[in-house]
Structure formats: structure tokens, C-alpha cells
Design an enzyme around this catalytic site. Sequence first.
Site, PDB file in Angstrom:
ATOM      1  N   TYR A  64       7.204  -9.532   6.904  1.00 45.82           N
ATOM      2  CA  TYR A  64       7.249  -8.079   7.076  1.00 45.82           C
ATOM      3  C   TYR A  64       7.961  -7.741   8.376  1.00 45.82           C
ATOM      4  CZ  TYR A  64       3.690  -7.230   3.445  1.00 45.82           C
ATOM      5  OH  TYR A  64       2.998  -7.148   2.262  1.00 45.82           O
ATOM      6  N   ASP A  67       0.821  -1.205   0.000  1.00 51.32           N
ATOM      7  CA  ASP A  67       0.000   0.000   0.000  1.00 51.32           C
ATOM      8  C   ASP A  67       0.858   1.261   0.000  1.00 51.32           C
ATOM      9  OD1 ASP A  67      -2.406  -1.367   0.012  1.00 51.32           O
ATOM     10  OD2 ASP A  67      -2.534  -1.425   2.203  1.00 51.32           O
TER      11      ASP A  67
END
EC number: 5.4.99.12
Length: 248
Positions: free
Chosen positions: A116, A53
Amino acid sequence: MPTYKAVIAYDGSVFSGFALQKDKRLKSVLGTLKEGFARVGIKSDIIGAGRTDKGVHATGQVICFQSAHFLDSQVQAIESLRFLLNAKLYPHIMVRSLHIVDDTFHPRFDALWRSYRFLLSPTQPSPFAAPYVSYEKIGDETLFKNALQAFQGQHNFVFFKKNGSYTKNCIRTIFAIKHYTYKGLDIVYVRGNGFLRAQVRLMVGAALAYSRAELSFHSLQEQINGQKQHYTYPISPNGLYLCEVGYR
């Protein structure tokens, strides 16, 4: 025509996300890659392992493309191509590694897991560091760690995705999740078979809320079990990095 697998890094603070944007005025990672590749004569489709994003960085995003311009599989020729691409993509994108792979390779569908790291700063960062860390204070560290561990395993993460994003199947498996500190930063590492849009930001945000006594553990468990949504705020993407994509 050979297929190339590239591991890339990029500064998400200058992009509106990985994917091409409907508003052509907005800068995307994929659009910038296409422009840079075209400047060295590569006009192939570029496929990514995932769509980060707006504001989310990457140190280990994986892409693939095809090129007939560099048919020599020797290391020197591939390194020359990597050098040329980096010259066109500088300063916000870097090709960290480049290899020729089987033509059937697909960076998204062949991926077994993605990981992540979330960099959290307990103190307000300087203007120079602010785009790269999220300013968030952990309340009780033990509670925070307990909340993170509650996410491990397979769950229905229907209430841990961005509002308005449609996903047919919200079942995901978290293989590993942990918190540690490094050079004054709180870091959350998470590895799973896939993630919904804004899922990591919502997960870490909910764990922070529990650590600050803003959310009960019962409410957290209800949300993790896909029963009821209590926490709805995805924290800042500034400190979030896609760090690795795993394959067989």
C-alpha cells in the site's frame, strides 16, 4: 473455460468498499465489476485479492474470472477483451492488464504479499484533490520514521484492526515500511503478507500520534506487541492506495 487474471485500478471515493454491500443501494467495486462484465456476456464469479474499505483506492488490485466467450489466447484477442471491459467500466474502474492463467490460480490465497501507499498532505488539499490524499501533518519527522520502523517484522496486530471486525488470526508480517516525500506530499509505503481491516490506517495514525507527542513510544510498542490498546483512531482512507499484489 479459461481463467483470466486482471490487474485493476479504481477510484475508491465513489464506492462503499470492494465487497458487495448488504444495502443494495450502496455502490461497491465488485458490484460494478459484475454489472460491467455482464454487459459483455461474462457472468462468472469474480474473486479479488483483498477487500479494500470505503474510500480506499487501488492501482494494483488483482481479480480473476472465467469466460468462455474469448477462447483465443492470442494477445490481440485478450487486448480486445480488455478494451471492451474498460468501455463498460469507465470512468471509475480500469483493467490495466489481462492474462490467461492456470485454472488453479486464486488471487487471494496465492498472494505472497500486498503493498500500500498512503498519500498524506501537510496542507489542506483543494476540493478536487481531497478525495485522493489524507490531510495529516507529521510532527517530528525522525520520530515518525522511528515509529514506522517499529512495525517491521512479525507482530500480533490485534489492536490494529477496525472495532467489530472478527479475524481468527491477527499475526501479520510487515516486510518493508518507509516514509518519503514527493511533490509536497508525505508518502508511506508498506508491504506485508496480509493486512487486517483498517490496519494500515491505524498504523500510520499511531505513528503520526507519536510524532506529535500524543502517544509515547512505550505505549506504541505495547500496542504493536498486542499487549494493550492505546491508539484507536483510523485516519482518513482518502490517501490510501492498494498498489501491488505479489505472486510467485
